[in-house]
Enzyme design. Structure first.
Site, PDB file in Angstrom:
ATOM      1  N   HIS A  94       0.847  -1.203   0.000  1.00 55.47           N
ATOM      2  CA  HIS A  94       0.000   0.000   0.000  1.00 55.47           C
ATOM      3  C   HIS A  94       0.876   1.245   0.000  1.00 55.47           C
ATOM      4  CE1 HIS A  94      -3.184  -2.756   1.029  1.00 55.47           C
ATOM      5  NE2 HIS A  94      -2.528  -3.135   2.112  1.00 55.47           N
TER       6      HIS A  94
ATOM      7  N   HIS B  96       3.475  -7.483   1.719  1.00 57.44           N
ATOM      8  CA  HIS B  96       2.840  -8.406   2.662  1.00 57.44           C
ATOM      9  C   HIS B  96       1.799  -9.292   2.006  1.00 57.44           C
ATOM     10  CE1 HIS B  96       0.311  -4.796   2.552  1.00 57.44           C
ATOM     11  NE2 HIS B  96      -0.704  -5.553   2.906  1.00 57.44           N
TER      12      HIS B  96
ATOM     13  N   ARG C 289      -1.338  -4.803  -6.197  1.00 57.13           N
ATOM     14  CA  ARG C 289      -1.071  -6.240  -6.200  1.00 57.13           C
ATOM     15  C   ARG C 289       0.229  -6.495  -6.953  1.00 57.13           C
ATOM     16  NH1 ARG C 289      -5.634  -8.067  -8.587  1.00 57.13           N
ATOM     17  NH2 ARG C 289      -6.794  -8.061  -6.654  1.00 57.13           N
TER      18      ARG C 289
HETATM   19 ZN   LIG Z   1      -2.756  -4.928   3.092  1.00 58.19          ZN
END
Ligand SMILES: [Zn+2]
Length: 319
Positions: free
Chosen positions: A99, A174, A194
């Protein structure tokens, strides 16, 4: 007005979800594969309903928009409710993602960034997650590893156990692995890049990757912590507090209650109390409520003394 609210969760059915949220917490829903239970949310795509008291039946977002002082001093500067708290049941591996931070997200996505943290509630034997890299990569090496499908050789795979905590600042790679049940506290934002999806097909096609943006925001320096909490537990007569993590956006701790124990909620921040195990009661100035695993409570800022009684474990999150 200044009373504790009990909130009804919002359930999300996603392909990778399982049935533990129904089985372990007794949540009732017609959905299958419940991947996420949103325990504290005030969003268009998920909004808790207040269960108790004079505001029973009202949406949490409506309640908050009418009562912004209840977010506390730290909460009032946010345009939207600042946190999103979920239970997540990963029956299958989730895609590897990253993110952006607030600054990048503001410029490129017109949104907040996202820092999040995970508290492991339970896991299958040998369950693993991905937390950052195992060696520092240059942007070119990062890109090449995705192109030639060697990416998974460079990620930091961590075997998890109940009680581990992972702080995932914006820019940290992550992925939740299969067989993990966890509680997630995050900035209220869903901007996700992604990076890798295990070459899976969904409806005959691979899901979209966002490699260029991920290259912009990803920090490839390996993390220095792998599941440990912040410092030693603080032991009181009838309770133990364990700080989990703390950042500009939120603080998390667990409380293990055995008997009667009082905490003070001052005017700095509201508190979310998510009951993880056991049962007992929660009493504020105006009411006493039963609590049991899977219950979510919003405690307004400046609520004063909250008295817990019983034998239970709760996750407490504040700004
Ligand atoms: Zn996340």
């Amino acid at each position: 007005m200044n009373s504790v609210l009990k909130l009804k969760p919002v359930f999300k059915e996603i392909v990778w979800g399982g049935n533990r949220l129904k089985d372990d917490y007794g949540f009732e829903s017609d959905l299958n594969n419940i991947a996420e239970a949103w325990m504290l949310c005030a969003r268009n795509d998920g909004d808790n309903i207040i269960v108790n008291g004079e505001f029973a039946g009202m949406s949490f977002s409506e309640f908050i928009s009418n009562n912004k002082t209840l977010l506390g001093k730290k909460g009032q500067s946010y345009e939207e409710f600042p946190l999103l708290i979920k239970f997540i049941d990963a029956k299958a591996d989730l895609s590897v993602q990253v993110h952006p931070d607030d600054e990048y997200a503001r410029i490129h996505e017109n949104s907040y960034g996202k820092t999040e943290a995970w508290y492991i509630l339970d896991c299958d034997e040998g369950a693993e997650l991905i937390y950052g890299f195992n060696k520092e990569l240059t942007p070119d090496e990062f890109r090449k590893s995705i192109e030639d499908n060697t990416f998974l050789d460079y990620v930091n795979k961590v075997k998890v156990k109940k009680g581990d905590v992972f702080f995932i600042s914006a820019g940290t790679l992550h992925a939740i692995g299969s067989g993990i049940l966890l509680a997630e506290v995050q900035q209220n934002c869903n901007t996700t890049y992604r990076v890798y999806d295990y070459n899976r097909m969904v409806n005959g096609k691979p899901r979209e990757l966002h490699v260029e943006k991920a290259l912009d925001v990803t920090n490839t320096v390996p993390p220095t912590r792998n599941g440990d909490a912040d410092g030693e537990p603080e032991v009181f007569e009838n309770a133990t507090h364990q700080a989990l993590c703390s950042c500009d956006f939120f603080k998390m701790e667990t409380i293990d209650v055995k008997g009667e124990h009082t905490i003070l909620i001052d005017d700095e921040s509201f508190a979310s109390v998510l009951v993880l195990e056991g049962n007992g009661t929660l009493t504020d100035e105006t009411q006493s409520m039963n609590v049991s695993a899977g219950d979510s409570f919003f405690i307004p800022a400046n609520c004063g003394d909250i008295t817990f009684n019983g034998e239970f474990k709760a996750l407490i999150s504040t700004l």
